[in-house]
Design a protein around this motif. Sequence first.
Motif, PDB file in Angstrom:
ATOM      1  N   GLY A   1      52.275  29.996  37.276  1.00  0.00           N
ATOM      2  CA  GLY A   1      52.905  29.833  36.171  1.00  0.00           C
ATOM      3  C   GLY A   1      52.445  29.573  34.697  1.00  0.00           C
ATOM      4  N   LYS A   2      51.116  28.989  34.787  1.00  0.00           N
ATOM      5  CA  LYS A   2      50.420  28.609  33.484  1.00  0.00           C
ATOM      6  C   LYS A   2      49.448  29.747  32.870  1.00  0.00           C
ATOM      7  N   PRO A   3      49.296  29.817  31.831  1.00  0.00           N
ATOM      8  CA  PRO A   3      48.410  30.747  31.144  1.00  0.00           C
ATOM      9  C   PRO A   3      46.973  30.332  31.648  1.00  0.00           C
ATOM     10  N   VAL A   4      46.110  31.616  31.591  1.00  0.00           N
ATOM     11  CA  VAL A   4      44.916  31.379  32.364  1.00  0.00           C
ATOM     12  C   VAL A   4      43.764  32.304  31.503  1.00  0.00           C
ATOM     13  N   GLY A   5      42.846  32.009  31.572  1.00  0.00           N
ATOM     14  CA  GLY A   5      41.712  32.939  30.841  1.00  0.00           C
ATOM     15  C   GLY A   5      40.830  33.479  32.087  1.00  0.00           C
ATOM     16  N   ALA A   6      40.087  34.815  31.930  1.00  0.00           N
ATOM     17  CA  ALA A   6      39.539  35.511  32.934  1.00  0.00           C
ATOM     18  C   ALA A   6      38.561  36.343  32.067  1.00  0.00           C
ATOM     19  N   LEU A   7      37.390  36.501  32.749  1.00  0.00           N
ATOM     20  CA  LEU A   7      36.320  37.472  32.231  1.00  0.00           C
ATOM     21  C   LEU A   7      35.734  38.319  33.327  1.00  0.00           C
ATOM     22  N   PHE A   8      35.728  39.570  33.260  1.00  0.00           N
ATOM     23  CA  PHE A   8      35.083  40.659  34.371  1.00  0.00           C
ATOM     24  C   PHE A   8      34.307  41.415  33.785  1.00  0.00           C
ATOM     25  N   VAL A   9      33.055  41.470  34.370  1.00  0.00           N
ATOM     26  CA  VAL A   9      31.961  42.304  33.678  1.00  0.00           C
ATOM     27  C   VAL A   9      31.851  43.329  34.691  1.00  0.00           C
ATOM     28  N   VAL A  10      31.911  44.609  34.363  1.00  0.00           N
ATOM     29  CA  VAL A  10      31.958  45.676  35.063  1.00  0.00           C
ATOM     30  C   VAL A  10      30.595  46.892  34.750  1.00  0.00           C
ATOM     31  N   GLY A  11      29.935  47.046  35.756  1.00  0.00           N
ATOM     32  CA  GLY A  11      28.829  47.976  35.935  1.00  0.00           C
ATOM     33  C   GLY A  11      27.516  47.472  35.450  1.00  0.00           C
ATOM     34  N   ASP A  12      26.523  48.147  35.557  1.00  0.00           N
ATOM     35  CA  ASP A  12      25.248  47.536  35.245  1.00  0.00           C
ATOM     36  C   ASP A  12      25.037  46.266  35.860  1.00  0.00           C
ATOM     37  N   ALA A  13      25.314  46.056  37.333  1.00  0.00           N
ATOM     38  CA  ALA A  13      25.408  44.655  37.686  1.00  0.00           C
ATOM     39  C   ALA A  13      23.998  44.182  37.928  1.00  0.00           C
ATOM     40  N   GLY A  14      22.952  44.821  38.208  1.00  0.00           N
ATOM     41  CA  GLY A  14      21.600  44.283  38.511  1.00  0.00           C
ATOM     42  C   GLY A  14      21.169  43.582  37.135  1.00  0.00           C
ATOM     43  N   LYS A  15      21.326  44.272  36.030  1.00  0.00           N
ATOM     44  CA  LYS A  15      20.803  43.706  34.698  1.00  0.00           C
ATOM     45  C   LYS A  15      21.879  42.542  34.289  1.00  0.00           C
ATOM     46  N   VAL A  16      23.084  42.705  34.741  1.00  0.00           N
ATOM     47  CA  VAL A  16      23.881  41.512  34.361  1.00  0.00           C
ATOM     48  C   VAL A  16      23.579  40.332  34.858  1.00  0.00           C
ATOM     49  N   MET A  17      23.358  40.331  36.355  1.00  0.00           N
ATOM     50  CA  MET A  17      23.019  39.344  37.272  1.00  0.00           C
ATOM     51  C   MET A  17      21.719  38.840  36.605  1.00  0.00           C
ATOM     52  N   ASN A  18      20.725  39.485  36.111  1.00  0.00           N
ATOM     53  CA  ASN A  18      19.393  39.019  35.485  1.00  0.00           C
ATOM     54  C   ASN A  18      19.465  38.409  34.347  1.00  0.00           C
ATOM     55  N   THR A  19      20.823  38.471  33.835  1.00  0.00           N
ATOM     56  CA  THR A  19      21.119  38.088  32.309  1.00  0.00           C
ATOM     57  C   THR A  19      22.287  36.984  32.585  1.00  0.00           C
ATOM     58  N   SER A  20      21.956  36.161  33.602  1.00  0.00           N
ATOM     59  CA  SER A  20      23.279  35.201  33.761  1.00  0.00           C
ATOM     60  C   SER A  20      22.572  34.230  34.989  1.00  0.00           C
ATOM     61  N   ARG A  21      23.543  33.345  35.381  1.00  0.00           N
ATOM     62  CA  ARG A  21      23.003  32.270  36.182  1.00  0.00           C
ATOM     63  C   ARG A  21      24.180  32.055  36.979  1.00  0.00           C
ATOM     64  N   PRO A  22      24.016  31.353  37.965  1.00  0.00           N
ATOM     65  CA  PRO A  22      25.271  30.832  38.874  1.00  0.00           C
ATOM     66  C   PRO A  22      25.920  29.520  38.466  1.00  0.00           C
ATOM     67  N   LEU A  23      27.080  29.199  38.284  1.00  0.00           N
ATOM     68  CA  LEU A  23      27.706  27.875  38.118  1.00  0.00           C
ATOM     69  C   LEU A  23      27.952  27.227  39.242  1.00  0.00           C
ATOM     70  N   SER A  24      28.314  28.064  40.294  1.00  0.00           N
ATOM     71  CA  SER A  24      28.447  27.423  41.479  1.00  0.00           C
ATOM     72  C   SER A  24      28.254  28.419  42.549  1.00  0.00           C
ATOM     73  N   TYR A  25      28.655  28.270  43.798  1.00  0.00           N
ATOM     74  CA  TYR A  25      28.391  28.897  45.072  1.00  0.00           C
ATOM     75  C   TYR A  25      29.030  30.322  44.701  1.00  0.00           C
ATOM     76  N   ASN A  26      28.476  31.578  45.347  1.00  0.00           N
ATOM     77  CA  ASN A  26      28.910  32.836  45.033  1.00  0.00           C
ATOM     78  C   ASN A  26      29.836  33.168  46.248  1.00  0.00           C
ATOM     79  N   PRO A  27      31.338  33.096  45.997  1.00  0.00           N
ATOM     80  CA  PRO A  27      32.070  33.284  47.523  1.00  0.00           C
ATOM     81  C   PRO A  27      31.691  34.669  47.872  1.00  0.00           C
ATOM     82  N   PHE A  28      31.331  35.872  47.000  1.00  0.00           N
ATOM     83  CA  PHE A  28      31.229  37.161  47.468  1.00  0.00           C
ATOM     84  C   PHE A  28      29.770  37.265  47.856  1.00  0.00           C
ATOM     85  N   GLU A  29      28.747  36.497  47.987  1.00  0.00           N
ATOM     86  CA  GLU A  29      27.264  36.716  48.532  1.00  0.00           C
ATOM     87  C   GLU A  29      27.539  37.468  49.834  1.00  0.00           C
ATOM     88  N   LYS A  30      26.612  38.539  49.903  1.00  0.00           N
ATOM     89  CA  LYS A  30      26.465  39.136  51.271  1.00  0.00           C
ATOM     90  C   LYS A  30      27.688  39.800  51.485  1.00  0.00           C
TER      91      LYS A  30
END
Length: 271
Positions: free
Chosen positions: A145-174
């Motif tokens: 019931g509360k407003p929330v912000g979100a960001l989805f980056v779609v496509g070119d995932a390999g380069k996006v991963m190389n241009t970012s770093r983890p903030l916490s564990y990745n629940p979608f790893e493997k």
Amino acid sequence: MAALTELLGDLVGDVDVLMLFSPSGSYYERAREAAEDVDLVVVATENAVGADGFVELPLSFADVSERIRFGIEGAIDNGYVEDGDALACVTTTFGEEADTLTRVRADAERHSGLYDLFVHSRADPSVIRDVLEVVIELGRKGQKGKPVGALFVVGDAGKVMNTSRPLSYNPFEKSHVHVGDPIVNVMLKEFSRLDGAFVISDSGKIVSAYRYLEASAEGVDIPKGLGTRHMAAASITRETNAVAVVLSESDGLVRAFKGGELVLELDPEAY
């Protein structure tokens, strides 16, 4: 019957453009003969009828209003339709033959950029649609019931991963889950309340959550009033071939960026 034909004829009277959605060859030829003084535009997955005015339909929109809205945006982008034009849109709803007629007036102010995002993005159009559906629903309902912000980056995932770093564990790893799966979408909405971006591949595989995007913001120009999440979205799309879809926590609008620029803005409540 003559009176009924005359009454319904008002729907196509004085229209500027006749838009046919995925017409058969025979129906297209009949329309060409019947509408000699009206511009004709075909909206379909491919130009099988050889129409001069053609708008690519990359997805089979089940919802008729979405199909028509998308086709009109494409017609405006391609220069077939101008602001204020009266349009007669002929499509199918219940069968294989044309059975639905909608009259609408083109409104450039309602042009969202949806067509450009779907047709000219690297990711599969169905993936773009699935991400937008998640973000729009999140914008309507929020998180508990509360407003929330979100960001989805779609496509070119390999380069996006190389241009970012983890903030916490990745629940979608493997994992091999994809956006669009109803169960997965529940997870996405839950994780969206935490910091960081979701990274999604061209084919829709969810690669990661909680990513801090490290693309340079130097020279990136976004509309005034937009915050760091939007700046990160614009920056990552300038350095990669990805698109980024952002839900703003402050104003509740959904925006998309491509090539470092804002290409779409819509209100989830009005979509």
